[in-house]
Design a protein around this motif. Structure first.
Motif, PDB file in Angstrom:
ATOM      1  N   VAL A 179       0.850  -1.197   0.000  1.00 51.85           N
ATOM      2  CA  VAL A 179       0.000   0.000   0.000  1.00 51.85           C
ATOM      3  C   VAL A 179       0.885   1.247   0.000  1.00 51.85           C
ATOM      4  O   VAL A 179       0.676   2.188  -0.773  1.00 51.85           O
ATOM      5  CB  VAL A 179      -0.956  -0.011   1.228  1.00 51.85           C
ATOM      6  CG1 VAL A 179      -1.682   1.319   1.377  1.00 51.85           C
ATOM      7  CG2 VAL A 179      -1.960  -1.149   1.097  1.00 51.85           C
ATOM      8  N   ASP A 180       1.900   1.254   0.873  1.00 46.31           N
ATOM      9  CA  ASP A 180       2.781   2.427   0.956  1.00 46.31           C
ATOM     10  C   ASP A 180       3.492   2.683  -0.373  1.00 46.31           C
ATOM     11  O   ASP A 180       3.789   3.823  -0.723  1.00 46.31           O
ATOM     12  CB  ASP A 180       3.835   2.241   2.061  1.00 46.31           C
ATOM     13  CG  ASP A 180       3.225   2.406   3.450  1.00 46.31           C
ATOM     14  OD1 ASP A 180       2.051   2.817   3.524  1.00 46.31           O
ATOM     15  OD2 ASP A 180       3.910   2.116   4.454  1.00 46.31           O
ATOM     16  N   ALA A 181       3.751   1.601  -1.105  1.00 51.56           N
ATOM     17  CA  ALA A 181       4.428   1.764  -2.403  1.00 51.56           C
ATOM     18  C   ALA A 181       3.460   2.266  -3.475  1.00 51.56           C
ATOM     19  O   ALA A 181       3.873   2.547  -4.597  1.00 51.56           O
ATOM     20  CB  ALA A 181       5.036   0.426  -2.834  1.00 51.56           C
ATOM     21  N   GLY A 182       2.171   2.350  -3.126  1.00 55.30           N
ATOM     22  CA  GLY A 182       1.189   2.877  -4.081  1.00 55.30           C
ATOM     23  C   GLY A 182       0.713   1.835  -5.086  1.00 55.30           C
ATOM     24  O   GLY A 182       0.091   2.176  -6.080  1.00 55.30           O
ATOM     25  N   TRP A 183       0.983   0.533  -4.795  1.00 53.16           N
ATOM     26  CA  TRP A 183       0.566  -0.515  -5.738  1.00 53.16           C
ATOM     27  C   TRP A 183      -0.927  -0.763  -5.669  1.00 53.16           C
ATOM     28  O   TRP A 183      -1.537  -1.259  -6.599  1.00 53.16           O
ATOM     29  CB  TRP A 183       1.300  -1.835  -5.438  1.00 53.16           C
ATOM     30  CG  TRP A 183       2.785  -1.742  -5.589  1.00 53.16           C
ATOM     31  CD1 TRP A 183       3.514  -0.671  -6.015  1.00 53.16           C
ATOM     32  CD2 TRP A 183       3.730  -2.779  -5.314  1.00 53.16           C
ATOM     33  NE1 TRP A 183       4.850  -0.967  -6.013  1.00 53.16           N
ATOM     34  CE2 TRP A 183       5.015  -2.266  -5.593  1.00 53.16           C
ATOM     35  CE3 TRP A 183       3.619  -4.088  -4.853  1.00 53.16           C
ATOM     36  CZ2 TRP A 183       6.173  -3.005  -5.423  1.00 53.16           C
ATOM     37  CZ3 TRP A 183       4.769  -4.843  -4.683  1.00 53.16           C
ATOM     38  CH2 TRP A 183       6.043  -4.303  -4.973  1.00 53.16           C
ATOM     39  N   VAL A 184      -1.525  -0.464  -4.504  1.00 49.65           N
ATOM     40  CA  VAL A 184      -2.941  -0.762  -4.276  1.00 49.65           C
ATOM     41  C   VAL A 184      -3.408   0.226  -3.203  1.00 49.65           C
ATOM     42  O   VAL A 184      -2.582   0.746  -2.441  1.00 49.65           O
ATOM     43  CB  VAL A 184      -3.087  -2.264  -3.852  1.00 49.65           C
ATOM     44  CG1 VAL A 184      -2.292  -2.595  -2.619  1.00 49.65           C
ATOM     45  CG2 VAL A 184      -4.510  -2.709  -3.702  1.00 49.65           C
ATOM     46  N   SER A 185      -4.738   0.507  -3.162  1.00 51.83           N
ATOM     47  CA  SER A 185      -5.194   1.582  -2.272  1.00 51.83           C
ATOM     48  C   SER A 185      -5.335   1.095  -0.821  1.00 51.83           C
ATOM     49  O   SER A 185      -5.469  -0.109  -0.556  1.00 51.83           O
ATOM     50  CB  SER A 185      -6.515   2.151  -2.782  1.00 51.83           C
ATOM     51  OG  SER A 185      -7.476   1.136  -2.807  1.00 51.83           O
ATOM     52  N   TYR A 186      -5.364   2.069   0.096  1.00 54.87           N
ATOM     53  CA  TYR A 186      -5.380   1.762   1.523  1.00 54.87           C
ATOM     54  C   TYR A 186      -6.543   0.849   1.982  1.00 54.87           C
ATOM     55  O   TYR A 186      -6.331  -0.017   2.850  1.00 54.87           O
ATOM     56  CB  TYR A 186      -5.370   3.064   2.353  1.00 54.87           C
ATOM     57  CG  TYR A 186      -5.566   2.801   3.812  1.00 54.87           C
ATOM     58  CD1 TYR A 186      -4.570   2.185   4.575  1.00 54.87           C
ATOM     59  CD2 TYR A 186      -6.769   3.114   4.443  1.00 54.87           C
ATOM     60  CE1 TYR A 186      -4.763   1.897   5.914  1.00 54.87           C
ATOM     61  CE2 TYR A 186      -6.971   2.828   5.779  1.00 54.87           C
ATOM     62  CZ  TYR A 186      -5.966   2.224   6.504  1.00 54.87           C
ATOM     63  OH  TYR A 186      -6.170   1.923   7.820  1.00 54.87           O
ATOM     64  N   PRO A 187      -7.769   0.991   1.407  1.00 58.51           N
ATOM     65  CA  PRO A 187      -8.846   0.110   1.889  1.00 58.51           C
ATOM     66  C   PRO A 187      -8.514  -1.381   1.776  1.00 58.51           C
ATOM     67  O   PRO A 187      -9.174  -2.211   2.380  1.00 58.51           O
ATOM     68  CB  PRO A 187     -10.036   0.476   0.995  1.00 58.51           C
ATOM     69  CG  PRO A 187      -9.759   1.862   0.539  1.00 58.51           C
ATOM     70  CD  PRO A 187      -8.265   1.985   0.429  1.00 58.51           C
ATOM     71  N   HIS A 188      -7.482  -1.731   1.004  1.00 59.48           N
ATOM     72  CA  HIS A 188      -7.108  -3.146   0.860  1.00 59.48           C
ATOM     73  C   HIS A 188      -6.140  -3.604   1.956  1.00 59.48           C
ATOM     74  O   HIS A 188      -5.841  -4.798   2.058  1.00 59.48           O
ATOM     75  CB  HIS A 188      -6.445  -3.375  -0.511  1.00 59.48           C
ATOM     76  CG  HIS A 188      -7.379  -3.204  -1.667  1.00 59.48           C
ATOM     77  ND1 HIS A 188      -8.150  -4.220  -2.159  1.00 59.48           N
ATOM     78  CD2 HIS A 188      -7.685  -2.118  -2.407  1.00 59.48           C
ATOM     79  CE1 HIS A 188      -8.889  -3.774  -3.171  1.00 59.48           C
ATOM     80  NE2 HIS A 188      -8.623  -2.495  -3.332  1.00 59.48           N
ATOM     81  N   GLN A 189      -5.627  -2.667   2.749  1.00 64.20           N
ATOM     82  CA  GLN A 189      -4.556  -3.045   3.702  1.00 64.20           C
ATOM     83  C   GLN A 189      -5.084  -3.919   4.844  1.00 64.20           C
ATOM     84  O   GLN A 189      -6.079  -3.613   5.485  1.00 64.20           O
ATOM     85  CB  GLN A 189      -3.901  -1.804   4.296  1.00 64.20           C
ATOM     86  CG  GLN A 189      -2.713  -2.156   5.195  1.00 64.20           C
ATOM     87  CD  GLN A 189      -2.018  -0.922   5.720  1.00 64.20           C
ATOM     88  OE1 GLN A 189      -1.774   0.011   4.952  1.00 64.20           O
ATOM     89  NE2 GLN A 189      -1.719  -0.904   6.994  1.00 64.20           N
ATOM     90  N   VAL A 190      -4.358  -4.997   5.081  1.00 62.91           N
ATOM     91  CA  VAL A 190      -4.687  -5.919   6.175  1.00 62.91           C
ATOM     92  C   VAL A 190      -3.630  -5.743   7.263  1.00 62.91           C
ATOM     93  O   VAL A 190      -2.438  -5.664   6.971  1.00 62.91           O
ATOM     94  CB  VAL A 190      -4.654  -7.380   5.660  1.00 62.91           C
ATOM     95  CG1 VAL A 190      -4.793  -8.368   6.805  1.00 62.91           C
ATOM     96  CG2 VAL A 190      -5.746  -7.598   4.629  1.00 62.91           C
ATOM     97  N   GLY A 191      -4.070  -5.692   8.506  1.00 63.12           N
ATOM     98  CA  GLY A 191      -3.081  -5.639   9.582  1.00 63.12           C
ATOM     99  C   GLY A 191      -3.450  -4.650  10.665  1.00 63.12           C
ATOM    100  O   GLY A 191      -4.563  -4.120  10.689  1.00 63.12           O
ATOM    101  N   GLN A 192      -2.495  -4.434  11.505  1.00 62.04           N
ATOM    102  CA  GLN A 192      -2.712  -3.611  12.700  1.00 62.04           C
ATOM    103  C   GLN A 192      -3.267  -2.231  12.360  1.00 62.04           C
ATOM    104  O   GLN A 192      -4.141  -1.720  13.041  1.00 62.04           O
ATOM    105  CB  GLN A 192      -1.383  -3.463  13.421  1.00 62.04           C
ATOM    106  CG  GLN A 192      -1.477  -2.741  14.750  1.00 62.04           C
ATOM    107  CD  GLN A 192      -0.100  -2.410  15.263  1.00 62.04           C
ATOM    108  OE1 GLN A 192       0.830  -3.181  15.097  1.00 62.04           O
ATOM    109  NE2 GLN A 192       0.042  -1.268  15.886  1.00 62.04           N
ATOM    110  N   THR A 193      -2.740  -1.606  11.316  1.00 65.00           N
ATOM    111  CA  THR A 193      -3.234  -0.283  10.930  1.00 65.00           C
ATOM    112  C   THR A 193      -4.126  -0.367   9.694  1.00 65.00           C
ATOM    113  O   THR A 193      -4.436   0.645   9.079  1.00 65.00           O
ATOM    114  CB  THR A 193      -2.057   0.692  10.694  1.00 65.00           C
ATOM    115  OG1 THR A 193      -1.041   0.005   9.961  1.00 65.00           O
ATOM    116  CG2 THR A 193      -1.479   1.174  11.996  1.00 65.00           C
ATOM    117  N   GLY A 194      -4.513  -1.573   9.346  1.00 67.77           N
ATOM    118  CA  GLY A 194      -5.456  -1.769   8.245  1.00 67.77           C
ATOM    119  C   GLY A 194      -6.672  -2.501   8.784  1.00 67.77           C
ATOM    120  O   GLY A 194      -7.122  -2.228   9.889  1.00 67.77           O
TER     121      GLY A 194
END
Ligand SMILES: Cc1cc2nc3c(=O)[nH]c(=O)nc-3n(C[C@H](O)[C@H](O)[C@H](O)COP(=O)(O)OP(=O)(O)OC[C@H]3O[C@@H](n4cnc5c(N)ncnc54)[C@H](O)[C@@H]3O)c2cc1C
Length: 397
Positions: free
Chosen positions: A314-329
């Motif tokens: 996500v940070d690299a801009g490959w995919v948008s934030y709503p896709h992030q899985v994890g502690q801050t996703g």
């Protein structure tokens, strides 16, 4: 609660500086100074051999605890559909209420949502407070906070559980502050202490490296937000009986600082609906290039699943934030979770390790993701992903 440095005892030795996990202490002119980053965790107090740091905790009980009864679940709905987490909270709330011998209450706010009351009862509620008003049609902090706060003040629940959704995370602290109680955010475990009957609220702390069990012994209600997919809903039982109590809002006037003029839906499609997906295919930095993320999307499409990602992707801009899985996703708990080119950092695991089956694809056989994986494929994700997609295509037809 407060903390202070006793300057007559402090010798400026700096031991407390390294004891503080938040970097909140500095030494100025040979005296420790505690800054704004202090969370009152108390780690510095025993580190000081000179007893120069004093932490005072208020033990004052300012409420009549016994008069607070019942376990409440905030029944978040959007456009007349209950959030999945509500059913999960009813399942867990049922256990807590039965342990305490108290009733389980769902609090439903909205406009034209009376039809959902039966569903709440079927999933475990004994009683539903139904608050309907045009200003409650959409979630707005001001109106929702006002109604929930008034209900808590009037009926005095023992425990209030709210889903850790975008709305819940915004609502819960506002309500807790108004009713002057504590709030534990993002709980992953709830239990009743058999000795004191206090609610034990467990949540990951320090990046998931330890689990903290938090109590609210002196104030009521005991309030917690709970991440979706942590608890299981009960099986629906339409034969269950319960009471629906209408909250009289005929004369209610809301002090609204904002109004919803229009709701514009994100055009992201089903692939981003991570929290309700049964299958998630996630990609990480191991995919090496943004164009390779298509391999993850292709597999997800064939399986009818959602697309997840590590924070690095996500940070690299490959995919948008709503896709992030994890502690801050997002925290997810699908039936099958594919981790492709994802290392398995603790912050990623915090969001997906309750998945039923985890399939990890990684070049490095030592990657920590394999410690939580049900099945591990050691190899190049850029070769394995298209092969899997092809095979699933054939198998599914
Ligand atoms: C406060 C905080 C919060 C955070 N929150 C999150 C969060 O919510 N979610 C999250 O994901 N992270 C989060 N992080 C970041 C986390 O610590 C990691 O940095 C991140 O998860 C790493 O992402 P990654 O596994 O994709 O990348 P990397 O760590 O770079 O791992 C890439 C992996 O891919 C493998 N690989 C390389 N090439 C290939 C190939 N061709 N085929 C197969 N495998 C390959 C490598 O062996 C490696 O294991 C957070 C960090 C902090 C400090």
């Amino acid at each position: 609660m407060g903390i202070r440095v006793l300057s007559d005892k402090c010798v400026g030795c700096k031991v407390c500086v390294s004891a503080c996990p938040f970097g909140a202490i500095t030494v100025v002119e040979r005296k420790a100074v505690i800054g704004d980053a202090c969370t009152l965790c108390g780690s510095c107090v025993p580190s000081c051999k000179f007893q120069a740091i004093e932490l005072t905790r208020s033990e004052k009980v300012n409420t009549d605890l016994a008069s607070y009864q019942g376990v409440w679940v905030f029944a978040e709905q959007r456009e007349g559909r209950l959030a999945e987490v509500v059913l999960e909270l009813l399942g867990e709330g049922r256990k807590l209420a039965d342990t305490l011998g108290q009733e389980l209450v769902a609090v439903l706010l909205g406009h034209d949502v009376a039809g959902l009351a039966g569903e709440l009862i079927a999933y475990g509620a004994d009683r539903v407070f139904l608050a309907e008003h045009p200003d409650l049609r959409h979630f707005l902090e001001d109106s929702y906070t006002q109604v929930l706060t008034d209900l808590i003040r009037e009926h005095k629940p023992n425990i209030v559980l709210i889903g850790a959704t975008a709305a819940g995370r915004s609502l819960a602290p506002r309500v807790a502050a108004r009713v002057r109680t504590g709030l534990t955010a993002d709980c992953t475990g709830l239990a009743i202490d058999p000795a004191t009957l206090n609610l034990q609220q467990t949540r990951p702390a320090f990046g998931g490296n330890l689990m903290a069990t938090i109590l609210c012994p002196n104030h009521r209600p005991q309030m917690a937000t709970v991440r979706p997919k942590v608890f299981k809903a009960l099986a629906r039982d339409d034969a269950r009986q319960g009471e629906v109590v209408r909250v009289d809002l005929a004369k209610a006037v809301f002090d609204l600082k904002a109004r919803i003029l229009e709701v514009i839906k994100l055009q992201e499609g089903p692939s981003v609906n991570l929290q309700e997906a049964n299958i998630i295919v996630s990609g990480g930095r191991g995919l090496c290039d943004p164009k390779n993320f298509k391999l993850v999307e292709d597999l997800a499409a064939v399986l009818g699943g959602a697309v997840g990602a590590s924070r690095a992707a996500v940070d690299a801009g490959w995919v948008s934030y709503p896709h992030q899985v994890g502690q801050t996703g997002k925290t997810v708990g699908p039936k099958v979770y594919f981790a492709c080119g994802i290392h398995g950092a603790i912050q990623h695991l915090a969001g997906m390790q309750s998945s039923d089956i985890i399939i990890a694809i990684n070049k490095n056989p030592e990657a920590p993701i394999f410690k939580v994986a049900t099945f591990g494929l050691v190899g190049d994700a850029l070769e394995i992903l298209p092969a899997l997609t092809e095979e699933f295509k054939k198998a599914i037809g």
